[in-house]
Enzyme design. Structure first.
Site, short mmCIF file in Angstrom:
data_model
loop_
_atom_site.label_atom_id
_atom_site.label_comp_id
_atom_site.label_asym_id
_atom_site.label_seq_id
_atom_site.Cartn_x
_atom_site.Cartn_y
_atom_site.Cartn_z
N GLU A 1 51.76 26.31 123.30
CA GLU A 1 51.50 26.90 121.99
C GLU A 1 52.73 26.94 121.10
O GLU A 1 52.63 26.75 119.88
CB GLU A 1 50.95 28.33 122.13
CG GLU A 1 49.54 28.42 122.70
CD GLU A 1 49.48 28.24 124.20
OE1 GLU A 1 50.56 28.12 124.83
OE2 GLU A 1 48.36 28.21 124.74
N HIS B 1 42.34 39.48 125.88
CA HIS B 1 41.50 38.51 125.18
C HIS B 1 40.67 39.21 124.11
O HIS B 1 39.65 38.68 123.69
CB HIS B 1 40.56 37.79 126.17
CG HIS B 1 41.13 36.49 126.70
ND1 HIS B 1 42.45 36.21 126.74
CD2 HIS B 1 40.51 35.39 127.19
CE1 HIS B 1 42.65 35.01 127.25
NE2 HIS B 1 41.48 34.48 127.52
#
Lengths: 364, 220
Positions: free
Chosen positions: A67, A136
């Site tokens: 990322e 999450h």
């Protein structure tokens, strides 16, 4: 504004994003998409499905699981004349790329005395439910909204999802687009073809007299439902869908508070230091004299999102709790509120708290 | 930043510029431009994860980028042997399928030759190269002073490297071959010295920017 001849039809927020991106890529050959699993069957929850076929595979770039580099590479490409749209998928993965976002994306224009430009769109998704849990399910808009040089948008409805992502791609600045997972299912009217919504501010729902409710993203849907319930009690709210968190346009909010005298904010993330905190501060500073009662903020309590359905029962604000808070501020008799709350709860029925309420599929 | 000479960007966070260079190379290749990006990094940059993420991607996509590692043996005060295991830096490039060239960083011609081979590879579409140039830092990490008195390295080590001064070596070689005369040297020193003096004079005489402009260029 949409083309005057554009058809208006009902599609989902996810489809609206896909339309916006496809149209943007068609119009500008420098636009390209990049993400991990960019071409996989899920296609970022369907939002980039089939785009490779529409614009050519070389403009849909697969990114290894990296990322930080993904974001830096996209920023480098943006500095060099392309318009990347990257998806970090869950906003938590953006944490691995914050240095690139906060430094290189946000500051290259400033540091170069206006010469460098970083026209990048960084899509992040806020998860919720299904046991996704503490890492999450975070809503991290405050982190990005803190940084000068970034723009931050959080569409709630399909029309805005298409309009804002179109404007984000065309913007010469780094734009963080935060999409709530449960909003991907929401359906609503969306113009066909090219459709753009300027990144200038909020959109009001209703024109109430008794309270201003400023909400973001999925909480806008809950707030609108609460406002409808409030109507049955004989009071009215203006729900302001914030849409653009940075640059923050306080004008419509101030104007509404001057009319209603009451302000309630509803964030998708933690209440502490959420967007509501900034909005309430500015209102207190700017139109204190207009306030009939202290403003309140709603958001998540100060602990991570639990995974267990049992633990998450009281975690999220919803239409009922928003209604209760608004009524408390207005001074509606609790017995009357209780009846309407019971009605809302009954309509929700047996839907578990950690799956999307089908009511919110719309169409809106 | 000075695009007229290809000076694209410089950032203070170690290794943060590496993906920017790779992204620029991606953009150049998408645009069909015959450009090569070079990113200059120190021996500590390869300890950052983002170097490996970027190298992996550059290798996979065969991007026209050169990683120029100026190995000066120190990260501020900490020597290389205390930061990495005893293996060549080039192993890290090989791990990503990237060929390397190692050269004496204090030998102008060796640096030129190594770079030329990397540029040729890149232009041919064969992808990135990792260049390791062994060299040394004379002065302090940040600033114009000498700091050996702090004791983080030996005076002997420093003196060894000083003997390998790239300017003195190049000058000696050019004199020996007759390519450089005393008069030519004096003329160059005078001319370049004048440019430097003028730059200093300009900087000292120039007013500071006004505080009222501090908030400009937030958004394009």
């Amino acid at each position: 504004m949409p083309d005057a001849t554009a058809a208006i039809r009902t599609i989902s927020y996810g489809e609206a994003i896909r339309e916006g991106l496809t149209e943007a890529a068609r119009r500008d050959p420098t636009v390209f998409m990049m993400a991990e699993g960019v071409d996989d069957p899920s296609s970022v929850f369907g939002t980039i499905a089939g785009i490779a076929k529409n614009v050519g595979g070389d403009r849909v770039v697969e990114m290894p699981v990296a990322e930080n580099a993904l974001t830096g590479i996209a920023i480098g490409a943006a500095l060099s004349g392309r318009r990347p749209v990257i998806s970090l998928h869950r906003v938590e993965f953006a944490l691995l790329a914050l240095e690139q976002i906060f430094n290189n994306a946000a500051k290259a224009h400033y540091i170069s005395n206006g010469r460098h430009k970083v026209p990048i769109v960084i899509r992040c998704i806020v998860g919720r439910g299904w046991g996704q849990g503490p890492e999450h399910s975070q809503s991290l808009e405050s982190l990005f909204s803190y940084i000068p040089g970034l723009k931050v948008v959080m569409p709630a409805f399909p029309r805005d999802a298409k309009g804002l992502i179109t404007a984000a791609v065309e913007d010469n600045n780094p734009v963080i687009m935060i999409e709530h997972r449960w909003c991907h299912y929401v359906t609503g009217e969306v113009p066909d073809g090219y459709y753009r919504e300027d990144l200038i501010g909020s959109r009001p729902h209703g024109d109430g007299n008794d309270i201003t409710i400023v909400a973001t993203s999925y909480m806008t849907l809950e707030a609108v439902r609460a406002a409808e319930a409030l109507n049955t009690l004989g009071y009215s709210a203006t729900v302001i869908d914030l849409r653009v968190l940075r640059p923050l346009n306080m004008e419509p909010i101030i104007a509404s508070v001057r009319k209603t005298g009451r302000l309630l904010t509803v964030d998708t993330g933690w209440r502490t230091l959420g967007p509501g905190a900034e909005i309430v501060s500015q209102v207190a500073q700017t139109c204190f004299d207009a306030l009939k009662s202290p403003p309140r903020r709603m958001g998540l309590p100060d602990h991570p999102a639990p995974s267990s359905r049992g633990l998450v029962q009281d975690f999220y604000p919803n239409a009922e709790t928003i209604l209760a808070e608004a009524c408390s501020m207005i001074g509606v008799a609790p017995a009357r509120v209780g009846a309407v709350r019971a009605d809302l709860a009954e309509k929700r029925g047996k839907v578990p708290v950690d799956v999307p309420d089908p009511f919110f599929k719309g169409p809106f | 930043m000075d695009l007229s000479v290809g000076m694209f960007i410089s950032v203070p966070i170690v290794a943060s510029s590496i993906p920017l260079a790779v992204g620029g190379a991606l953009a150049n290749s998408m645009a069909g431009l015959d450009r090569v990006n070079a990113v200059f990094i120190g021996d500590a940059s390869v300890e950052e994860g983002v170097f490996h993420e970027s190298a992996n991607f550059a290798s996979l996509k065969k991007l026209p980028v050169i990683f120029v590692c100026e190995n000066n043996l120190y990260s501020v005060y900490t020597p290389l042997r205390q930061r990495q295991p005893d293996r060549p830096l080039t192993n890290l490039a090989a791990a990503h399928g990237i060929p390397s060239v190692t050269a004496d960083g204090n030998d102008v011609e060796a640096v030129y030759a190594a770079t030329q081979s990397a540029v040729t590879r890149a232009r041919r579409g064969d992808g990135p190269t990792f260049l390791v140039f062994d060299t040394y830092r004379w002065r302090e990490h940040c600033g114009p002073n000498f700091d050996n008195q702090l004791g983080y390295r030996s005076e002997a080590e420093y003196e060894e490297w000083r003997k390998r001064c790239p300017i003195e070596r190049a000058t000696a070689k050019l004199r020996q071959s007759g390519a450089l005369s005393d008069a030519a040297t004096a003329a160059m020193i005078a001319e370049i010295g004048k440019v430097i003096d003028e730059a200093f004079d300009f900087a000292k005489a120039a007013p500071l920017p006004r505080a009222s402009t501090a908030g400009e260029h937030i958004y394009a």
